[in-house]
Design a protein around this motif. Structure first.
Motif, PDB file in Angstrom:
ATOM      1  N   LEU A  33       7.948   8.174  -4.067  1.00  0.00           N
ATOM      2  CA  LEU A  33       7.648   6.843  -4.605  1.00  0.00           C
ATOM      3  C   LEU A  33       6.156   6.531  -4.520  1.00  0.00           C
ATOM      4  CD1 LEU A  33       8.883   4.147  -5.713  1.00  0.00           C
ATOM      5  CD2 LEU A  33       8.876   3.377  -3.340  1.00  0.00           C
ATOM      6  N   LEU A  34       5.510   6.923  -3.419  1.00  0.00           N
ATOM      7  CA  LEU A  34       4.098   6.607  -3.227  1.00  0.00           C
ATOM      8  C   LEU A  34       3.195   7.347  -4.217  1.00  0.00           C
ATOM      9  CD1 LEU A  34       3.798   6.415   0.657  1.00  0.00           C
ATOM     10  CD2 LEU A  34       3.969   4.539  -0.996  1.00  0.00           C
ATOM     11  N   ASP A  85       1.520   4.145  -5.175  1.00  0.00           N
ATOM     12  CA  ASP A  85       0.348   4.017  -4.300  1.00  0.00           C
ATOM     13  C   ASP A  85      -0.570   5.231  -4.472  1.00  0.00           C
ATOM     14  OD1 ASP A  85      -1.337   2.940  -2.318  1.00  0.00           O
ATOM     15  OD2 ASP A  85      -0.211   3.871  -0.686  1.00  0.00           O
ATOM     16  N   PRO A  86      -1.086   5.435  -5.684  1.00  0.00           N
ATOM     17  CA  PRO A  86      -1.900   6.634  -5.920  1.00  0.00           C
ATOM     18  C   PRO A  86      -3.212   6.653  -5.130  1.00  0.00           C
ATOM     19  CG  PRO A  86      -2.025   5.155  -7.802  1.00  0.00           C
ATOM     20  CD  PRO A  86      -0.984   4.597  -6.863  1.00  0.00           C
ATOM     21  N   ASN A 124      18.444  -5.194   0.682  1.00  0.00           N
ATOM     22  CA  ASN A 124      18.000  -5.294   2.075  1.00  0.00           C
ATOM     23  C   ASN A 124      16.482  -5.246   2.257  1.00  0.00           C
ATOM     24  OD1 ASN A 124      17.395  -2.557   1.767  1.00  0.00           O
ATOM     25  ND2 ASN A 124      19.127  -1.843   2.984  1.00  0.00           N
ATOM     26  N   ALA A 125      15.726  -5.075   1.201  1.00  0.00           N
ATOM     27  CA  ALA A 125      14.270  -4.952   1.324  1.00  0.00           C
ATOM     28  C   ALA A 125      13.619  -6.235   1.834  1.00  0.00           C
ATOM     29  CB  ALA A 125      13.651  -4.550  -0.011  1.00  0.00           C
ATOM     30  N   PHE A 181       9.069  -0.689  -1.706  1.00  0.00           N
ATOM     31  CA  PHE A 181       7.611  -0.547  -1.727  1.00  0.00           C
ATOM     32  C   PHE A 181       6.943  -1.912  -1.621  1.00  0.00           C
ATOM     33  CE2 PHE A 181       3.581  -0.398  -4.102  1.00  0.00           C
ATOM     34  CZ  PHE A 181       2.867   0.417  -3.234  1.00  0.00           C
ATOM     35  N   SER A 182       7.469  -2.890  -2.342  1.00  0.00           N
ATOM     36  CA  SER A 182       6.934  -4.258  -2.244  1.00  0.00           C
ATOM     37  C   SER A 182       7.074  -4.787  -0.818  1.00  0.00           C
ATOM     38  CB  SER A 182       7.658  -5.190  -3.218  1.00  0.00           C
ATOM     39  OG  SER A 182       7.392  -4.810  -4.540  1.00  0.00           O
ATOM     40  N   ALA A 183       8.182  -4.469  -0.173  1.00  0.00           N
ATOM     41  CA  ALA A 183       8.378  -4.876   1.227  1.00  0.00           C
ATOM     42  C   ALA A 183       7.300  -4.256   2.111  1.00  0.00           C
ATOM     43  CB  ALA A 183       9.772  -4.479   1.705  1.00  0.00           C
ATOM     44  N   LEU A 184       6.997  -2.985   1.898  1.00  0.00           N
ATOM     45  CA  LEU A 184       5.960  -2.320   2.697  1.00  0.00           C
ATOM     46  C   LEU A 184       4.580  -2.927   2.450  1.00  0.00           C
ATOM     47  CD1 LEU A 184       7.112   1.389   2.399  1.00  0.00           C
ATOM     48  CD2 LEU A 184       7.205  -0.082   4.428  1.00  0.00           C
ATOM     49  N   GLN A 185       4.298  -3.305   1.212  1.00  0.00           N
ATOM     50  CA  GLN A 185       3.024  -3.973   0.919  1.00  0.00           C
ATOM     51  C   GLN A 185       2.940  -5.314   1.649  1.00  0.00           C
ATOM     52  OE1 GLN A 185       3.203  -3.896  -3.445  1.00  0.00           O
ATOM     53  NE2 GLN A 185       1.244  -2.790  -3.366  1.00  0.00           N
TER      54      GLN A 185
END
Length: 160
Positions: free
Chosen positions: A111-112, A116-117, A50-51, A83-87
């Motif tokens: 996950l971040l 996403d450090p 669903n991403a 995460f790729s969807a959020l990017q």
């Protein structure tokens, strides 16, 4: 409801009603429309199934909003595809000049730390905080007079 049915129906275009709800096999998605923006809330899991449709829909919302809040506070799982969807959503908001804020869940925060450090995702502590920020940043209405429509330019300036 299968994801293909969700993709065909709910993800087709942004909603015209104030609230829209749709489901995939692992998540419930809710969009609340405001005067100049939207809150996309996700309850459950964002996974590989669903991403992509979630990102596509949120990006369409960003094209017609001044602000977009992605509320993931009720998210129980998010994979790297999420995460790729959020990017992707972040990039679309930047391109459309839409103000984006993301409300994280513990699952997203975990996950971040890995993905996403450098903290590039625009996170906020709570939905309440970001909605208060949206209210404070609202542009006040002001009178705009068009000359030639019953008022002289001097009278229009004094009315504003």
């Amino acid at each position: 409801m299968t994801i293909s049915k969700v993709t065909q129906n709910a993800f087709a275009t942004p909603a015209t009603e104030a609230t829209q709800v749709w489901r995939s096999h692992t998540a419930k998605f809710t969009v609340h429309w405001g005067r100049t923006g939207a809150v996309v809330a996700v309850n459950g899991e964002i996974d590989a199934a669903n991403a992509s449709p979630f990102a596509d829909y949120a990006k369409r919302c960003a094209e017609c909003c001044e602000w977009l809040v992605v509320d993931l506070s009720e998210l129980t799982f998010i994979g790297t595809s999420g995460f790729s969807a959020l990017q992707s959503i972040t990039a679309q908001c930047s391109s459309a000049q839409t103000k984006l804020k993301v409300v994280p869940s513990p699952a997203l925060s975990t996950l971040l730390r890995i993905c996403d450090p450098h903290s590039r995702l625009p996170l906020v502590d709570s939905l309440t905080d970001v909605l208060a920020e949206v209210q404070r940043s609202g542009r006040p209405l002001r009178l705009v007079a068009i000359s030639g429509y019953g008022q002289s330019d001097d009278r229009a300036r004094s009315a504003a």
